[in-house]
Design an enzyme around this catalytic site. Structure first.
Site, PDB file in Angstrom:
ATOM      1  N   LYS A 374       3.686  -8.132  -8.453  1.00  0.00           N
ATOM      2  CA  LYS A 374       2.525  -7.276  -8.991  1.00  0.00           C
ATOM      3  C   LYS A 374       2.643  -5.747  -8.466  1.00  0.00           C
ATOM      4  O   LYS A 374       3.833  -5.508  -7.952  1.00  0.00           O
ATOM      5  CB  LYS A 374       1.132  -7.712  -8.130  1.00  0.00           C
ATOM      6  N   ARG A 468     -12.980 -12.139   0.032  1.00  0.00           N
ATOM      7  CA  ARG A 468     -12.687 -11.541  -1.231  1.00  0.00           C
ATOM      8  C   ARG A 468     -12.877 -12.571  -2.256  1.00  0.00           C
ATOM      9  O   ARG A 468     -13.873 -12.898  -2.773  1.00  0.00           O
ATOM     10  CB  ARG A 468     -11.128 -11.002  -1.055  1.00  0.00           C
ATOM     11  N   HIS A 496      -5.949 -16.949   1.638  1.00  0.00           N
ATOM     12  CA  HIS A 496      -5.030 -15.515   1.983  1.00  0.00           C
ATOM     13  C   HIS A 496      -5.841 -15.270   3.235  1.00  0.00           C
ATOM     14  O   HIS A 496      -6.886 -15.137   3.587  1.00  0.00           O
ATOM     15  CB  HIS A 496      -5.423 -14.525   0.805  1.00  0.00           C
ATOM     16  N   ARG A 555       3.738 -16.576  -0.672  1.00  0.00           N
ATOM     17  CA  ARG A 555       3.696 -15.394  -1.701  1.00  0.00           C
ATOM     18  C   ARG A 555       4.195 -13.982  -0.978  1.00  0.00           C
ATOM     19  O   ARG A 555       3.337 -13.204  -0.611  1.00  0.00           O
ATOM     20  CB  ARG A 555       2.366 -15.414  -1.967  1.00  0.00           C
ATOM     21  N   CYS A 647       2.339  19.674  -6.952  1.00  0.00           N
ATOM     22  CA  CYS A 647       1.495  19.619  -8.224  1.00  0.00           C
ATOM     23  C   CYS A 647       1.744  18.216  -9.016  1.00  0.00           C
ATOM     24  O   CYS A 647       2.403  17.581  -8.605  1.00  0.00           O
ATOM     25  CB  CYS A 647       2.368  20.737  -9.321  1.00  0.00           C
ATOM     26  N   ASP A 649       3.456  17.490 -11.633  1.00  0.00           N
ATOM     27  CA  ASP A 649       4.618  17.269 -12.278  1.00  0.00           C
ATOM     28  C   ASP A 649       5.880  17.994 -11.302  1.00  0.00           C
ATOM     29  O   ASP A 649       7.147  17.671 -11.938  1.00  0.00           O
ATOM     30  CB  ASP A 649       5.103  17.627 -13.613  1.00  0.00           C
TER      31      ASP A 649
END
Ligand SMILES: *Cc1c(COP(=O)(O)O)cnc(C)c1O
Length: 707
Positions: A374, A468, A496, A555, A647, A649
């Site tokens: 993920k 959750r 989990h 997992r 910043c 970029d």
């Protein structure tokens, strides 16, 4: 077509398809057996050209038809095809001229040759491909969904009646005269108007559906349909119905099986196969001319040309040699676009493979890895990571959301892909289309999944204390009812753990409470006669600390990437894990500030001495936390402090102490340079977070390079 190994099967088959096309034009078996040659060149080899159409459809039409794309990529492809056609036309002009193809050419004949037949016999493919693309595009503006299939199906029917089934057409006088009239405009119905659209659309569809989930079943389907099509071919030949033999009723079916099988074929083929096969296609008739001329000169006509098989092999040899030279020359001419332009994530393939082995060694008996890829594989790049894992025999993955699953499927990842998070009911059709497994987040959601009506593959999440996702483990009746829902294919049940990384006795006690609640639920379900699907509860820290809790899958996320969440994590097992990722960026500019001179937003940095500052081409939009004040980067094996505010970029670093820093030099923000290393732990600590967050925020703007 994207430059990826995932389409190795397609690339490899291009070579075979080119060999088959040469066979169609040379009939290699005529010296030995007419029936054998009919089988090879009029049945088997007829998959070659549709295959090339399908590849084009897959990579060009796919996006355009999904409605996202505009006409632009299609227009570009059509231009490319026509350019290649132009080159081929010019190449064959002298040969065609010599052979008298263009004598007494009237305007209509010129149009026929250029637009439909091709100016030399094999060149029809190019205008057909370009026209087919335009036809499908045009039809897709008018017809949607099934209507589009009917439209291209009708066109294919028209093509069949002018090809293998022409004998039937001639029985019906008005139809026959219609076709007769048509044949003034095109010599065959195997052209861009009638034949190409179906295969282009099939390619787009098969590409979308991805590799065959059961390759052996697709192989069986291919063998059966090919056998039936061969029967069809011989029958039509026996009945004398064929005017031409490019198409059969069963050919589209054969192509569907073949294509999905090729998508599942994990062949490794260089991308150069694409150019090579194209040029074999273009050049082989010229090589036939060369062979005949050469044979005459050396007086070996009887052997080299007289024997059809020898002639075929010689033409293949010459064609591949010349095409190889052309491919090589074109490769040299094409400007190599350098990767590693601005800022990139570099993956250490060997480290990832090492971690897979190290973690597998810890797995409880019967348990397999189900890596969490993920969040773009925790910033590493989901596709490159999943492909390496697939190469290591991993056959189950988990992702957070639908789009991540689709990305993997489109990239050729097979096996189980479990979505750990929520998917909106409007998007349930996509779960089926991409064969993704959805997490059942609670009982109400289970009913929504069931209300969709068509079978969906799911894993049932159970809440054992994290509160959750998941139906509460104590709700036995609700969970039993979920198992009774008819259209849910429950492939797994999982929970989990939320304190598996903790070392306090409270944390450990909580893990055992969760595990106990899960175990009790499973037992009760079994007592009710419910056969348990796959069971899983361990993530990285679970596997490291509580391997005895078992399960069918682990997992594993962060550990696979060679890290724990924080440097301080203490685990029962301490396997040798190696970080997989390093982060690098180029120096854009170097400047000198005099004392008192300030730099960056808010002038947060003030030079205390003559200061040399390097501007790095990476910023918080790439995932570098803006809170990394006081952080460092590595340049030429030395540490350079980050100065001022990061910043969006750009990032400024002080390189006063580092000799010879120039624009274009590579800075290491995460990883090793010389003797120095900056770890994800360092960044996480400075930014006040865990490694998982640092990594997963590395943005899509970064290139991903596997080393
Ligand atoms: C993210 C996630 C994992 C992987 O966790 P790691 O700690 O990175 O191994 C496993 N299971 C679920 C449900 C997750 O959300």
């Amino acid at each position: 077509m994207p430059k990826s190994r995932a389409y190795g099967g397609l690339d490899a088959f291009r070579i075979l398809a080119a060999l088959l096309v040469v066979a169609i034009h040379i009939s290699p078996l005529t010296t030995y057996s007419a029936a054998g040659d009919f089988f090879l060149t009029r049945c088997l080899a007829q998959v070659a050209v549709p295959f090339f159409f399908m590849v084009t459809g897959h990579f060009v039409l796919g996006q355009v038809l999904e409605g996202k794309g505009t006409f632009a990529p299609l227009g570009r492809q059509v231009r490319k095809i026509l350019l290649l056609y132009l080159v081929a036309v010019v190449l064959y002009l002298p040969i065609g001229w010599y052979a008298g193809h263009y004598q007494d050419l009237r305007l209509l004949d010129g149009v026929r040759l250029l637009v439909f037949d091709g100016t030399f016999y094999h060149l029809w493919y190019f205008p057909a491909c370009a026209m087919g693309l335009l036809v499908v595009y045009g039809l897709s503006r008018v017809f949607r969904g099934r209507g589009l299939w009917v439209a291209v199906g009708v066109l294919y029917g028209i093509a069949l009646l002018g090809d293998s089934y022409y004998g039937l057409t001639t029985q019906i006088a008005p139809l026959a005269s219609l076709y007769e009239a048509g044949f003034h405009l095109f010599s065959y119905t195997r052209n861009g108007l009638f034949m190409a659209p179906l295969f282009l659309l099939l390619g787009a569809q098969m590409g979308k559906r991805g590799p065959a989930p059961l390759p052996w079943a697709a192989g069986l389907g291919l063998a059966l349909s090919l056998a039936l099509m061969t029967g069809e071919g011989f029958l039509l030949r026996h009945l004398g119905l064929q005017r031409h033999d490019s198409m059969y009723l069963l050919l589209p079916l054969v192509m569907c099986f073949l294509y999905r099988l090729l998508l599942a074929w994990p062949a490794k083929a260089p991308a150069a196969c694409r150019t090579l096969s194209t040029w074999v296609y273009i050049l082989h008739p010229a090589m036939l001319v060369v062979l005949r001329g050469g044979a005459k000169v050396v007086g070996l006509t009887e052997i080299l040309v007289g024997n059809s098989l020898v002639q075929y092999l010689m033409v293949c040899l010459l064609s591949f040699l010349t095409a190889g030279v052309v491919t090589w020359v074109l490769g040299r001419l094409r400007p190599q676009v350098p990767q590693l332009g601005r800022a990139w994530v570099q993956l250490d393939r060997a480290a990832l493979i090492h971690n897979v082995a190290a973690l597998r060694a810890l797995l409880p008996p019967g348990c397999q890895l189900m890596p969490a890829v993920k969040a773009d594989a925790y910033g590493h790049g989901a596709l490159p990571v999943a492909r390496i894992l697939q190469g290591e025999g991993v056959s189950a993955f988990c992702v957070a959301c639908l789009s991540e699953g689709i990305q993997l499927r489109k990239g050729g990842i097979r096996g189980e892909i479990l979505i750990l998070g929520y998917t909106h009911p409007d998007q349930f059709p996509l779960l089926r289309r991409y064969r993704l497994s959805q997490t059942v987040v609670d009982a109400a959601y289970a009913r929504q999944l069931a209300a969709y009506g068509r079978p969906l593959s799911v894993h049932l999440a159970v809440d054992t204390g994290m509160h959750r996702l998941g139906e509460a483990s104590g709700h036995l009746e609700e969970i039993r009812q979920i198992f009774a829902l008819p259209s849910l294919r429950i492939q797994g049940i999982y929970t989990h753990l939320c304190t598996a990384d903790g070392t306090t006795s409270r944390d450990q006690a909580y893990v055992h409470r969760q595990a106990q609640a899960f175990r009790e639920l499973l037992e009760r379900l079994q007592n009710q006669g419910i056969a348990l699907p796959k069971v899983h509860l361990l993530a990285s820290h679970g596997l490291l600390n509580y391997p005895d809790l078992g399960g069918d899958y682990a997992r594993v996320g962060i550990a696979l990437y060679g890290l724990l969440s924080t440097r301080e994590d203490r685990n029962l097992a301490a396997p040798d894990l190696r970080p997989v990722l390093s982060l690098r960026a180029r120096v854009a500019s170097v400047k000198t500030l005099s004392p008192g001179c300030a730099a960056g937003y808010g002038l947060a940095f003030v030079a205390q001495r003559p200061t040399k500052v390097a501007v790095l081409a990476i910023g918080y939009a790439d995932g570098l936390p803006r809170t990394l004040t006081g952080g460092q980067v590595l340049l030429h094996g030395c540490r350079a402090p980050i100065v001022g505010r990061i910043c969006m970029d750009q990032t400024l670093v002080d390189v006063t102490e580092i000799p010879a820093v120039d624009p274009g030099d590579v800075a290491v923000l995460l990883g090793t340079s010389g003797q120095e290393t900056i770890t994800a732990y360092d960044l996480a600590q400075q930014a006040g977070t865990i490694t998982n967050e640092i990594l997963s925020r590395l943005g899509p703007r970064l290139e991903r390079i596997v080393r």
